[in-house]
Write a protein that holds these residues in place. Structure first.
Motif, PDB file in Angstrom:
ATOM      1  N   ALA A 154       0.852  -1.196   0.000  1.00  0.00           N
ATOM      2  CA  ALA A 154       0.000   0.000   0.000  1.00  0.00           C
ATOM      3  C   ALA A 154       0.885   1.242   0.000  1.00  0.00           C
ATOM      4  CB  ALA A 154      -0.931   0.001   1.213  1.00  0.00           C
ATOM      5  N   ILE A 155       1.646   1.408  -1.091  1.00  0.00           N
ATOM      6  CA  ILE A 155       2.585   2.519  -1.211  1.00  0.00           C
ATOM      7  C   ILE A 155       2.021   3.601  -2.122  1.00  0.00           C
ATOM      8  CG2 ILE A 155       4.865   3.222  -2.026  1.00  0.00           C
ATOM      9  CD1 ILE A 155       5.886   0.440  -1.302  1.00  0.00           C
ATOM     10  N   PHE A 156       1.992   4.824  -1.608  1.00  0.00           N
ATOM     11  CA  PHE A 156       1.601   6.008  -2.381  1.00  0.00           C
ATOM     12  C   PHE A 156       2.823   6.907  -2.524  1.00  0.00           C
ATOM     13  CE2 PHE A 156      -2.177   4.380  -0.395  1.00  0.00           C
ATOM     14  CZ  PHE A 156      -3.192   4.549  -1.342  1.00  0.00           C
ATOM     15  N   THR A 295      -5.216  12.651   2.502  1.00  0.00           N
ATOM     16  CA  THR A 295      -5.573  11.461   3.274  1.00  0.00           C
ATOM     17  C   THR A 295      -6.884  10.864   2.786  1.00  0.00           C
ATOM     18  OG1 THR A 295      -6.605  12.851   4.976  1.00  0.00           O
ATOM     19  CG2 THR A 295      -4.308  12.215   5.310  1.00  0.00           C
ATOM     20  N   GLY A 296      -7.819  11.695   2.398  1.00  0.00           N
ATOM     21  CA  GLY A 296      -9.085  11.187   1.873  1.00  0.00           C
ATOM     22  C   GLY A 296      -8.878  10.361   0.616  1.00  0.00           C
ATOM     23  N   PHE A 297      -8.035  10.871  -0.278  1.00  0.00           N
ATOM     24  CA  PHE A 297      -7.713  10.166  -1.518  1.00  0.00           C
ATOM     25  C   PHE A 297      -7.097   8.804  -1.216  1.00  0.00           C
ATOM     26  CE2 PHE A 297      -4.166   9.377  -4.557  1.00  0.00           C
ATOM     27  CZ  PHE A 297      -4.885   9.177  -5.725  1.00  0.00           C
ATOM     28  N   MET A 298      -6.091   8.767  -0.346  1.00  0.00           N
ATOM     29  CA  MET A 298      -5.422   7.509  -0.040  1.00  0.00           C
ATOM     30  C   MET A 298      -6.331   6.551   0.710  1.00  0.00           C
ATOM     31  SD  MET A 298      -1.493   8.730   0.811  1.00  0.00           S
ATOM     32  CE  MET A 298      -1.953  10.021   1.986  1.00  0.00           C
ATOM     33  N   ASN A 299      -7.117   7.056   1.630  1.00  0.00           N
ATOM     34  CA  ASN A 299      -8.005   6.189   2.410  1.00  0.00           C
ATOM     35  C   ASN A 299      -9.083   5.570   1.530  1.00  0.00           C
ATOM     36  OD1 ASN A 299      -6.698   6.533   4.868  1.00  0.00           O
ATOM     37  ND2 ASN A 299      -7.918   8.310   5.438  1.00  0.00           N
ATOM     38  N   ARG A 300      -9.581   6.306   0.560  1.00  0.00           N
ATOM     39  CA  ARG A 300     -10.591   5.748  -0.338  1.00  0.00           C
ATOM     40  C   ARG A 300     -10.013   4.587  -1.151  1.00  0.00           C
ATOM     41  NH1 ARG A 300     -11.963  11.219  -0.679  1.00  0.00           N
ATOM     42  NH2 ARG A 300     -10.745  11.561  -2.580  1.00  0.00           N
ATOM     43  N   ILE A 301      -8.782   4.747  -1.598  1.00  0.00           N
ATOM     44  CA  ILE A 301      -8.151   3.687  -2.393  1.00  0.00           C
ATOM     45  C   ILE A 301      -7.880   2.458  -1.545  1.00  0.00           C
ATOM     46  CG2 ILE A 301      -6.063   3.058  -3.672  1.00  0.00           C
ATOM     47  CD1 ILE A 301      -5.983   5.979  -4.653  1.00  0.00           C
ATOM     48  N   ALA A 303      -9.333   1.581   1.211  1.00  0.00           N
ATOM     49  CA  ALA A 303     -10.604   0.984   1.626  1.00  0.00           C
ATOM     50  C   ALA A 303     -11.209   0.168   0.486  1.00  0.00           C
ATOM     51  CB  ALA A 303     -11.575   2.070   2.075  1.00  0.00           C
ATOM     52  N   ALA A 304     -11.133   0.696  -0.734  1.00  0.00           N
ATOM     53  CA  ALA A 304     -11.680  -0.027  -1.884  1.00  0.00           C
ATOM     54  C   ALA A 304     -10.922  -1.328  -2.120  1.00  0.00           C
ATOM     55  CB  ALA A 304     -11.619   0.859  -3.128  1.00  0.00           C
ATOM     56  N   GLN A 310     -11.534  -8.569   0.591  1.00  0.00           N
ATOM     57  CA  GLN A 310     -12.458  -9.265   1.475  1.00  0.00           C
ATOM     58  C   GLN A 310     -13.503 -10.020   0.663  1.00  0.00           C
ATOM     59  OE1 GLN A 310     -14.570  -6.727   4.193  1.00  0.00           O
ATOM     60  NE2 GLN A 310     -15.108  -8.413   5.557  1.00  0.00           N
ATOM     61  N   ALA A 311     -13.987  -9.376  -0.419  1.00  0.00           N
ATOM     62  CA  ALA A 311     -14.980 -10.030  -1.254  1.00  0.00           C
ATOM     63  C   ALA A 311     -14.411 -11.285  -1.911  1.00  0.00           C
ATOM     64  CB  ALA A 311     -15.478  -9.058  -2.323  1.00  0.00           C
ATOM     65  N   LYS A 312     -13.176 -11.198  -2.353  1.00  0.00           N
ATOM     66  CA  LYS A 312     -12.539 -12.373  -2.967  1.00  0.00           C
ATOM     67  C   LYS A 312     -12.325 -13.468  -1.943  1.00  0.00           C
ATOM     68  CE  LYS A 312     -10.065  -9.917  -6.650  1.00  0.00           C
ATOM     69  NZ  LYS A 312      -8.735  -9.531  -7.194  1.00  0.00           N
TER      70      LYS A 312
END
Length: 324
Positions: A154-156, A295-301, A303-304, A310-312
């Motif tokens: 999870a590197i930005f 932070t909003g941008f990174m957290n959305r990514i 989280a998605a 989790q779905a997989k």
């Protein structure tokens, strides 16, 4: 109050005004000489360390500017955190990640491990040197950040001004990560603060010095490597920026959207080239919500991606009744 007392108050007020003006002039002079170092000092004085500590500093090459410094908030609960690599500006001829502790103290408490990355400057770092060094910093982070509580998956990457150029090139042109043995998906998102992305032909001393000898000038431009499957990008720029004009952000945004790339763009009123990085330091921290946007941008990514994983993981093959 007597006349004598009034005169004394006027003199005191005048002295205070003069002292304030002198302090403002001194601050302006200091910022002009080394703005980030001044911001770092002011940030420490006004906000303290915020629980953020330097965890490790490493030189990655023969040039001392090729270095990384890892910062994290040791007060936070254990567990891997997303990682943000930040690359400083300075027209590719100046700057030192050691002066950007304020950026780490602004972002680490928000749940990130922060890596401040340097690169060769001036004659030693002409194109493609600065991009190579940024890619090397990503490779080091990928290999080593887990021991500091960072998630290597999870590197930005983010940068201001010249640093925004570096991270845009690393994010868009696959070859730089490829040379380090990394897949394009290593980078989960790119954040550019007041970045130059489309500036050929070179019309300034700094761009001519850094890129003027490139054998293929067009190959130095981030906009020429736009692709639909590029990492998501967050582009922030001030409407009043006269150093790196907002047209750079406009051009890159339109090019990415034209290929269905993921891009989020903010043109911020009453903000210039320097204020956008000042807004990550105290007492300006929070101004125009620069940290919140990042932070909003990174957290959305993240989280998605977590929801997708989790779905997989929850997908199972149905078992028929009576099967052995």
């Amino acid at each position: 109050m007597t006349t004598k007392g009034k005169r004394r108050m006027i003199w005191i007020a005048a002295i205070i005004v003069v002292l304030l003006l002198a302090a403002a002039a001194a601050l302006q002079f200091a910022i002009g000489r080394n703005g980030p170092a001044v911001l770092d000092t002011v940030d420490r004085i006004t906000a303290g360390d915020r629980g953020v500590e330097l965890a490790e500093k490493v030189v990655l090459g023969s040039d001392p500017a090729q270095k990384v410094a890892v910062y994290r908030d040791f007060s936070q609960v254990a567990g891997e955190k997303p990682v943000l690599i930040f690359v400083h500006g300075g027209s590719w001829r100046s700057g030192n990640p050691d002066d950007y502790g304020f950026f780490a103290r602004g972002l680490a408490p928000e749940g990130f491990v922060v890596v401040l990355a340097g690169y060769r400057l001036g004659d030693a770092g002409v194109f493609p040197g600065m991009v190579e060094d940024t890619a090397r910093a990503v490779a080091w982070t990928k290999a080593n950040i887990s021991r500091h509580g960072g998630d290597p998956d999870a590197i930005f990457i983010a940068g201001h001004s010249a640093g925004a150029y570096n991270v845009a090139m690393v994010g868009l042109d696959r070859q730089w990560l490829g040379r380090e043995g990394l897949e394009p998906g290593t980078i989960k998102g790119v954040i550019g603060l007041a970045g130059p992305y489309d500036f050929y032909p070179f019309d300034s001393d700094s761009t001519r010095a850094a890129f003027g000898d490139a054998s293929d000038p067009e190959a130095t431009q981030p906009i020429n490597f736009v692709r639909g499957d590029a990492p998501p990008m967050l582009l922030l720029t001030g409407q009043d920026d006269t150093v790196v004009k907002p047209r750079n952000t406009v051009a890159l945004t339109e090019a990415l959207k034209g290929l269905n790339g993921q891009v989020e763009t903010h043109f911020i009123d009453e903000m210039d080239h320097n204020l956008i990085i000042m807004a990550t330091a105290s007492p300006w921290r929070g101004s125009h919500s620069i940290i919140e946007r990042m932070t909003g941008f990174m957290n959305r990514i993240t989280a998605a991606e977590a929801a997708e994983m989790q779905a997989k993981g929850s997908t199972s093959v149905p078992v028929q009744a009576g099967a052995p």
